[in-house]
Design a protein around this motif. Structure first.
Motif, mmCIF file in Angstrom:
data_model
loop_
_atom_site.group_PDB
_atom_site.id
_atom_site.type_symbol
_atom_site.label_atom_id
_atom_site.label_comp_id
_atom_site.label_asym_id
_atom_site.label_seq_id
_atom_site.Cartn_x
_atom_site.Cartn_y
_atom_site.Cartn_z
ATOM 1 N N PHE A 16 52.608 48.554 88.457
ATOM 2 C CA PHE A 16 52.682 49.571 87.238
ATOM 3 C C PHE A 16 52.919 49.191 85.926
ATOM 4 O O PHE A 16 54.157 48.582 85.772
ATOM 5 N N PRO A 17 51.933 49.303 85.073
ATOM 6 C CA PRO A 17 50.670 49.866 85.280
ATOM 7 C C PRO A 17 49.761 48.905 86.182
ATOM 8 O O PRO A 17 50.103 47.950 86.507
ATOM 9 N N SER A 18 48.669 49.669 86.573
ATOM 10 C CA SER A 18 47.907 48.859 87.457
ATOM 11 C C SER A 18 47.153 47.495 87.191
ATOM 12 O O SER A 18 46.965 46.827 87.754
ATOM 13 N N THR A 19 47.079 47.506 85.598
ATOM 14 C CA THR A 19 46.560 46.304 85.178
ATOM 15 C C THR A 19 47.501 46.144 83.822
ATOM 16 O O THR A 19 47.422 47.037 82.826
ATOM 17 N N GLU A 20 47.762 44.941 83.675
ATOM 18 C CA GLU A 20 48.693 44.800 82.380
ATOM 19 C C GLU A 20 47.773 45.020 81.201
ATOM 20 O O GLU A 20 48.198 44.961 80.082
ATOM 21 N N LYS A 21 46.322 44.662 81.187
ATOM 22 C CA LYS A 21 45.502 44.700 79.957
ATOM 23 C C LYS A 21 45.702 46.120 79.342
ATOM 24 O O LYS A 21 45.420 46.207 78.116
ATOM 25 N N GLN A 22 46.011 46.978 80.216
ATOM 26 C CA GLN A 22 46.216 48.266 79.396
ATOM 27 C C GLN A 22 47.261 48.321 78.217
ATOM 28 O O GLN A 22 47.173 49.225 77.224
ATOM 29 N N LYS A 23 48.264 47.508 78.357
ATOM 30 C CA LYS A 23 49.192 47.397 77.460
ATOM 31 C C LYS A 23 48.706 46.781 76.026
ATOM 32 O O LYS A 23 49.440 46.729 75.069
ATOM 33 N N ASP A 24 47.619 46.061 75.918
ATOM 34 C CA ASP A 24 46.979 45.503 74.796
ATOM 35 C C ASP A 24 46.779 46.621 74.077
ATOM 36 O O ASP A 24 46.877 46.363 72.763
ATOM 37 N N LEU A 25 46.033 47.660 74.414
ATOM 38 C CA LEU A 25 45.815 48.853 73.566
ATOM 39 C C LEU A 25 47.267 49.408 73.121
ATOM 40 O O LEU A 25 47.434 49.991 71.942
ATOM 41 N N GLY A 26 48.003 49.573 74.051
ATOM 42 C CA GLY A 26 49.612 50.143 73.531
ATOM 43 C C GLY A 26 50.087 49.571 72.556
ATOM 44 O O GLY A 26 50.636 49.997 71.743
ATOM 45 N N LYS A 27 50.217 48.229 72.614
ATOM 46 C CA LYS A 27 50.610 47.196 71.324
ATOM 47 C C LYS A 27 50.119 47.514 70.123
ATOM 48 O O LYS A 27 50.757 47.664 69.096
ATOM 49 N N LEU A 28 48.643 47.629 70.011
ATOM 50 C CA LEU A 28 47.847 48.082 68.993
ATOM 51 C C LEU A 28 48.406 49.513 68.337
ATOM 52 O O LEU A 28 48.547 49.568 67.129
ATOM 53 N N LEU A 29 48.588 50.521 69.210
ATOM 54 C CA LEU A 29 48.902 51.688 68.883
ATOM 55 C C LEU A 29 50.337 51.729 68.333
ATOM 56 O O LEU A 29 50.346 52.399 67.257
ATOM 57 N N VAL A 30 51.182 51.198 69.036
ATOM 58 C CA VAL A 30 52.798 50.940 68.340
ATOM 59 C C VAL A 30 52.497 50.526 66.869
ATOM 60 O O VAL A 30 53.075 51.137 65.882
ATOM 61 N N GLN A 31 51.710 49.542 66.784
ATOM 62 C CA GLN A 31 51.476 48.798 65.585
ATOM 63 C C GLN A 31 51.078 49.683 64.323
ATOM 64 O O GLN A 31 51.724 49.706 63.365
ATOM 65 N N GLU A 32 50.254 50.318 64.911
ATOM 66 C CA GLU A 32 49.460 51.362 63.748
ATOM 67 C C GLU A 32 50.475 52.324 63.374
ATOM 68 O O GLU A 32 50.456 53.132 62.521
ATOM 69 N N LEU A 33 50.946 52.967 64.540
ATOM 70 C CA LEU A 33 51.951 54.144 64.302
ATOM 71 C C LEU A 33 52.925 53.700 63.501
ATOM 72 O O LEU A 33 53.460 54.403 62.526
ATOM 73 N N GLU B 233 53.719 58.715 86.642
ATOM 74 C CA GLU B 233 54.743 58.421 87.664
ATOM 75 C C GLU B 233 55.921 57.966 87.263
ATOM 76 O O GLU B 233 56.823 58.198 88.023
ATOM 77 N N LYS B 234 55.916 57.017 86.240
ATOM 78 C CA LYS B 234 57.307 56.452 85.872
ATOM 79 C C LYS B 234 57.565 56.906 84.444
ATOM 80 O O LYS B 234 58.527 56.421 83.808
ATOM 81 N N LEU B 235 56.866 58.122 83.878
ATOM 82 C CA LEU B 235 57.420 58.723 82.858
ATOM 83 C C LEU B 235 59.084 59.208 82.827
ATOM 84 O O LEU B 235 59.400 59.993 83.590
ATOM 85 N N ASP B 236 59.697 58.804 81.959
ATOM 86 C CA ASP B 236 61.117 59.264 81.661
ATOM 87 C C ASP B 236 60.934 60.593 80.672
ATOM 88 O O ASP B 236 60.780 60.478 79.433
ATOM 89 N N MET B 237 61.042 61.662 81.478
ATOM 90 C CA MET B 237 60.926 63.006 80.658
ATOM 91 C C MET B 237 61.890 63.117 79.723
ATOM 92 O O MET B 237 61.843 64.004 78.763
ATOM 93 N N LYS B 238 63.386 62.706 79.760
ATOM 94 C CA LYS B 238 64.465 62.847 78.745
ATOM 95 C C LYS B 238 63.971 62.127 77.620
ATOM 96 O O LYS B 238 64.163 62.521 76.510
ATOM 97 N N ARG B 239 63.609 60.996 77.782
ATOM 98 C CA ARG B 239 63.056 60.228 76.748
ATOM 99 C C ARG B 239 61.893 60.830 76.168
ATOM 100 O O ARG B 239 62.018 60.758 74.785
ATOM 101 N N LEU B 240 60.989 61.534 76.625
ATOM 102 C CA LEU B 240 60.065 62.227 75.929
ATOM 103 C C LEU B 240 60.460 63.319 75.024
ATOM 104 O O LEU B 240 60.162 63.609 73.888
ATOM 105 N N GLY B 241 61.331 64.212 75.779
ATOM 106 C CA GLY B 241 62.206 65.080 74.797
ATOM 107 C C GLY B 241 61.231 66.392 74.458
ATOM 108 O O GLY B 241 61.433 66.706 73.264
#
Length: 401
Positions: A17-34, A173-181
């Protein structure tokens, strides 16, 4: 156009989890843009979830709402080397793509015909586009930028959530609901303009494991019992005129085999069970068990087990307890100049599970169409309307608080 070129396909057979590490490539870009937008708390956690907050700018006490889209794309069609194309001012006819002779035929896509004059984004013909759900990702990002640069628009705290692995049913599946808030949420993962979905399938997974008897084929008479052949008989015993995706529609449920593998000694069949009435899942499971037992009765030397695993439930069961969530979304869609279109989802979204995790969460349109295929497309004008809906929805919650 930028996001779809990042390969984020998830893998239904992966145990990680995640099932493929490459999903994080987009996540990193989104964090940077945000962060470049000025959102200081934008972050991606170890599981690949992207969190960010658009701080409220009102004196009112407004519930914290969340906008969510998933970053992964389906494994049903290649998502590698996606080459997006904009077809400006679509003429209403067939769209011929440059690779593999792929043609999006207008006659087979009625909604596409209604987009005459729009600017349509497709892939190049050899891959899916990934508008499911990178259209939603782009719309949330654009709405975030708009709200941050237009402080005159009053709203409460808004949480942004981008998830991995939605396409393999493990998105939260692994989402921290308290952190989401957040108190209420909206997935941006729907189809045609104006659509608002508050009702999804309830879903279980089923697995039949068959143990046969392996003997050398040269001395197998009256001894060998093939698990492969038994599995084939189980599949063949399923109804031909109903209870399957290809023979049902609207609120009709089904039993659907999605994977079969095996050797003579051991075979496995994976099914998905779907229905809008949760109690009927037990009926589907019992029906499947009866088929298994009927087939196995002919093979006393073999054995089989059926295991049922809960996946998600119809989010309407939760949303009915919080009617303001859907009502506010309808008002926002109207303010965007679109008539709300109540639809049901013959499937599920992250919102299905989020609703039962304490975040009532209907699904709003993004414009994505012909999902999981080389024929996938999205109208830029539909995407504009989705962005406007997000902005208006933030306002509606503030006004009604």
């Amino acid at each position: 156009m930028r996001y779809v070129q990042i390969d984020t396909q998830s893998d239904p057979l992966s145990k990680s989890f995640p099932s493929t590490e490459k999903q994080k490539d987009l996540g990193k870009l989104l964090v940077q843009e945000l962060q470049e937008m000025g959102i200081k708390d934008a972050v991606m956690d170890e599981h690949g979830y992207v969190f960010a907050t658009i701080p409220g700018n009102t004196d009112k006490s407004v519930p914290v709402i969340c906008f969510c889209s998933h970053m992964d794309t389906s494994s049903d069609c290649s998502g590698t080397n996606v080459k997006p194309i904009i077809h400006e001012r679509y003429d209403g006819g067939d769209i011929t793509l440059p690779e593999e002779g792929t043609v999006i035929r207008a006659a087979e896509h009625p909604y596409l015909q209604s987009k005459k004059g729009d600017d349509i984004i497709t892939a190049s013909g050899s891959t899916l586009l990934g508008a499911d759900d990178k259209a939603g990702v782009a719309e949330i990002m654009d709405a975030a930028h708009f709200l941050l640069t237009h402080p005159e628009i009053k709203h409460g705290d808004i949480r942004i959530l981008f998830t991995p692995d939605e396409e393999v049913g493990r998105g939260v599946e692994k989402l921290d609901m308290k952190r989401l808030g957040a108190q209420f949420g909206y997935t941006m993962d729907g189809g045609e303009r104006g659509s608002l979905e508050e009702e999804s399938f309830s879903a279980d997974a089923a697995r039949i494991v068959i143990q046969g008897v392996s003997v050398h084929p040269g001395t197998a008479k009256d001894k060998l019992v093939s698990a492969i052949k038994i599995a084939s008989e189980v599949i063949d015993a399923l109804p031909k005129d109903g209870l399957s995706p290809e023979t049902t529609e609207d609120r009709q449920g089904f039993i659907h085999p999605v994977r079969m593998q095996g050797i003579v000694e051991h075979a496995e069949i994976d099914f998905i069970l779907r229905d809008f009435i949760t109690a009927k899942l037990e009926e589907h499971a019992a029906f499947l068990r009866n088929i298994m037992n009927m087939v196995m009765a002919r093979y006393p030397q073999a054995s089989a087990t059926l295991t049922i695993t809960q996946q998600y439930r119809n989010m309407k069961e939760v949303l009915d307890l919080h009617p303001q969530v859907t009502a506010n979304a309808e008002e926002a869609i109207r303010r965007a100049g679109v008539e709300p279109l109540r639809l049901i989802i013959r499937g599920g979204t992250d919102g299905s599970r989020l609703s039962f995790m304490g975040l009532p969460c209907p699904n709003i349109f993004t414009g994505e169409m012909a999902l999981h295929s080389k024929y996938e497309y999205v109208s830029i004008q539909d995407m504009y309307k989705a962005v406007q809906t997000i902005v208006h929805l933030a306002q509606v919650w503030e006004e009604r608080s």
